[in-house]
Scaffold this motif. Structure first.
Motif, mmCIF file in Angstrom:
data_model
loop_
_atom_site.group_PDB
_atom_site.id
_atom_site.type_symbol
_atom_site.label_atom_id
_atom_site.label_comp_id
_atom_site.label_asym_id
_atom_site.label_seq_id
_atom_site.Cartn_x
_atom_site.Cartn_y
_atom_site.Cartn_z
ATOM 1 N N GLN A 131 36.093 31.127 45.139
ATOM 2 C CA GLN A 131 36.633 30.508 43.917
ATOM 3 C C GLN A 131 36.317 31.133 42.688
ATOM 4 O O GLN A 131 37.363 31.493 42.000
ATOM 5 N N ILE A 132 35.209 31.889 42.530
ATOM 6 C CA ILE A 132 35.118 32.451 41.437
ATOM 7 C C ILE A 132 36.045 33.858 41.300
ATOM 8 O O ILE A 132 36.563 34.024 40.056
ATOM 9 N N LEU A 133 35.988 34.632 42.451
ATOM 10 C CA LEU A 133 37.137 35.382 42.450
ATOM 11 C C LEU A 133 38.580 35.210 42.111
ATOM 12 O O LEU A 133 39.135 35.854 41.537
ATOM 13 N N ARG A 134 38.948 34.091 42.591
ATOM 14 C CA ARG A 134 40.349 33.546 42.086
ATOM 15 C C ARG A 134 40.357 33.244 40.682
ATOM 16 O O ARG A 134 41.379 33.701 40.106
ATOM 17 N N VAL A 135 39.426 32.726 40.184
ATOM 18 C CA VAL A 135 39.300 32.309 38.642
ATOM 19 C C VAL A 135 39.634 33.659 37.881
ATOM 20 O O VAL A 135 40.387 33.863 37.067
ATOM 21 N N HIS A 136 38.742 34.667 38.379
ATOM 22 C CA HIS A 136 38.798 36.008 37.455
ATOM 23 C C HIS A 136 40.243 36.869 37.912
ATOM 24 O O HIS A 136 40.752 37.401 36.782
ATOM 25 N N LEU A 137 40.593 36.791 39.170
ATOM 26 C CA LEU A 137 42.014 37.531 39.440
ATOM 27 C C LEU A 137 43.124 36.871 38.918
ATOM 28 O O LEU A 137 43.943 37.513 38.351
ATOM 29 N N ASP A 138 43.250 35.362 38.661
ATOM 30 C CA ASP A 138 44.135 34.606 38.117
ATOM 31 C C ASP A 138 44.212 35.329 36.619
ATOM 32 O O ASP A 138 45.297 35.281 35.909
ATOM 33 N N ALA A 139 43.127 35.424 35.988
ATOM 34 C CA ALA A 139 43.007 35.657 34.638
ATOM 35 C C ALA A 139 43.378 37.018 34.237
ATOM 36 O O ALA A 139 43.555 37.537 32.936
ATOM 37 N N ALA A 140 43.391 37.962 35.032
ATOM 38 C CA ALA A 140 43.579 39.372 34.922
ATOM 39 C C ALA A 140 45.039 39.479 35.372
ATOM 40 O O ALA A 140 45.964 38.923 36.049
ATOM 41 N N GLY A 141 45.715 40.404 34.484
ATOM 42 C CA GLY A 141 47.039 41.011 34.859
ATOM 43 C C GLY A 141 47.036 41.907 36.025
ATOM 44 O O GLY A 141 46.002 42.246 36.516
ATOM 45 N N PRO A 142 48.327 41.825 36.553
ATOM 46 C CA PRO A 142 48.591 42.670 37.901
ATOM 47 C C PRO A 142 47.999 44.078 37.615
ATOM 48 O O PRO A 142 47.519 44.612 38.726
ATOM 49 N N GLU A 143 48.065 45.051 36.552
ATOM 50 C CA GLU A 143 47.464 46.039 36.521
ATOM 51 C C GLU A 143 45.946 46.111 36.278
ATOM 52 O O GLU A 143 45.423 47.190 36.752
ATOM 53 N N GLU A 144 45.329 45.073 36.166
ATOM 54 C CA GLU A 144 43.962 45.017 35.959
ATOM 55 C C GLU A 144 43.318 44.579 37.336
ATOM 56 O O GLU A 144 41.858 44.457 37.262
#
Length: 522
Positions: A131-144
């Protein structure tokens, strides 16, 4: 194998087995309690360190509070022990097991204590990390995202796989759960995995380290080493006791070899060498008896030979002084009688020695006991015509007259008894023979003076006579009754003496089995 020894050995093996099992259970539980504590702290450490690195984790990951009772408070507010406080002060991640699962504690960014509750530690930490990983990946752009994936994988100690094709997808049930709830935890190849669906629909697979394994190879190796050590120690103790018992036998054997014929093995009952000790003691007693018999025989033979040899020497000297043919013939007849006496004595000695020192090889065969009795009566009547030597045999005995015997030795035994009775009888000797289905019995009675009861056992001792005379008419050499007893012994029977009720003198009895035993050689 003795029953007592078997039961004792069985009890020891059962006790040893129970001890090994108990020891293995205690070690297994004790070692795994430490391993479990260590594993839970190591497994939760990446997540707790990640949360501790955030200045405000309760705000950044606010949903943790409702799902896992995540809280931030002072160490004193959580009711922690002094040991846990000290460990938190050292910056360690602490795992505390409780009735509701595990509490994971760590010192936060501002020195406060972070608490994470997990009823199912492996599953809950995996899902929380995903869940922590999903929060951070959703906040990051595709290139990041690639950079964020690498940073999260290292920080949370997980393996992250971005699903690119259908080949890496799990089964339909997992996918259905992912699309309905956003994530799903499942096991694959012994490891826990979490499949997460990001906001843009991309699927991310999070793989965690293997769960705690109580049967890890170091634990199994430790149990094998401990069990083997206990078994080896028990074997050493058993062999030590066995060696001690064998050393007792060895020590007694050495003492006997040095001349201590009375030495015996004291192995006790219920031991593995008790039968060996009993057989060894029996052998030692037999050897001692043979040595004593040999010693007595040498002493008695030397005494018995002295009289006829002296008479022969005297007779030879008298021959030199004989003046006429009649006197010469008288001396020669005397010498011939002395030689005959020596010959009879040597025959008695050899017979007794052969019976006493192991016995002859008896070849039992069927023979008529009544025929042997009749033959002995006829022979003895010719030798002693002045006596009345009678036989008493009933019809039932005549029908069962055939028995398994060694005819020559049974003849010798009956002959010795009848001859002995004739030597002391006044007028009459009676021989009674009774045979039934199982036993043969012969009683030889006389009307002589009899034998005192206190002397009944002595008469069967070699070279023992109830008078002190050593003349040619004294009554033999004291070997006849000893030979009788040994003959009956090798027939698995007995010879004994009592008083004759009908004639008033002595009564000698022979009793032995009518048929040979199943195991001959007793």
């Amino acid at each position: 194998m003795p029953l007592k020894f078997f039961l004792k050995l069985y009890a020891r093996l059962a006790g040893l087995t129970a001890l090994v099992i108990l020891l293995c259970v205690v070690l297994f539980v004790g070692v795994n309690s430490v391993r479990s504590q260590f594993w839970h702290e190591r497994f939760s450490e990446p997540l707790m360190r990640w949360l501790a690195s955030s200045p405000a984790p309760e705000l950044q990951y606010h949903w943790l509070a409702s799902q896992y009772d995540f809280s931030v408070a002072g160490a004193g507010e959580l009711g922690l022990s002094q040991v846990i406080r000290e460990r938190l002060g050292y910056g360690q991640v602490v795992s505390v097991e409780s009735s509701l699962g595990y509490r994971f504690l760590v010192t936060g960014f501002h020195g406060e204590a972070l608490q994470f509750r997990a009823p199912e530690p492996y599953r809950d930490i995996a899902v929380a990390s995903a869940q922590i990983l999903r929060v951070h990946l959703d906040a990051a752009g595709p290139e990041e995202r690639e950079e964020v994936v690498e940073r999260l994988a290292g920080g949370l100690n997980v393996t992250i796989l971005r699903i690119q094709g259908s080949g890496a997808l799990p089964d339909d049930q997992v996918l259905e759960r992912v699309y309905s709830r956003g994530s799903a935890f499942y096991h694959d190849n012994g490891k826990g995995r979490v499949l997460v669906k990001l906001a843009d629909g991309e699927l991310i697979q999070v793989t965690l380290p293997a769960p705690f394994n109580p049967w890890a190879w170091p634990v199994i190796l430790l149990l094998l080493v401990v069990s083997g050590s206990v078994l080896a120690l028990s074997l050493i103790l058993v062999l030590r006791g066995l060696d001690s018992n064998f050393r007792k036998v060895e020590s007694v054997a050495v003492r006997i070899a040095r001349g201590e014929m009375s030495a015996r093995v004291e192995a006790g009952e219920g031991t593995i060498v008790s039968r060996l000790a009993a057989a060894f003691n029996g052998m030692a007693e037999h050897i001692q008896r043979l040595v004593n018999v040999q010693r007595e025989m040498i002493h008695a033979v030397s005494h018995e030979l002295r009289t006829p040899v002296a008479r022969i020497r005297f007779g030879v000297q008298m021959i030199e002084d004989c003046q006429g043919q009649e006197a010469l013939q008288k001396q020669l007849d005397g010498i011939d009688g002395d030689i005959q006496e020596l010959d009879e004595l040597i025959d008695e000695i050899l017979t007794y020695a052969r019976l006493e020192q192991g016995g002859p090889v008896f070849s039992l065969e069927e023979a008529s006991i009544t025929d042997i009795v009749h033959q002995v009566l006829a022979e003895q009547q010719l030798v002693r015509p002045a006596l009345s030597i009678e036989g008493e045999i009933d019809e039932a005995t005549e029908r069962l007259a055939v028995a398994d015997v060694e005819p020559r030795y049974i003849h010798r035994a009956i002959q010795n008894l009848v001859g002995n009775a004739g030597r002391y009888a006044a007028d009459r000797v009676l021989v009674r023979c009774h045979i039934d289905e199982d036993h043969c019995r012969i009683d030889v009675e006389d009307d002589g003076p009899g034998i005192p009861e206190e002397e009944w056992e002595k008469v069967f001792t070699a070279f023992a006579r109830l008078d002190d005379s050593r003349t040619r008419t004294s009554g033999g050499y004291g070997l006849g009754l000893s030979i009788v007893r040994r003959i009956l012994y090798w027939h698995n029977g007995q010879a004994f003496v009592s008083r004759s009720d009908s004639l008033g003198g002595a009564r000698f009895s022979l009793v032995w089995p009518r048929k040979k035993p199943l195991e001959p050689g007793l």
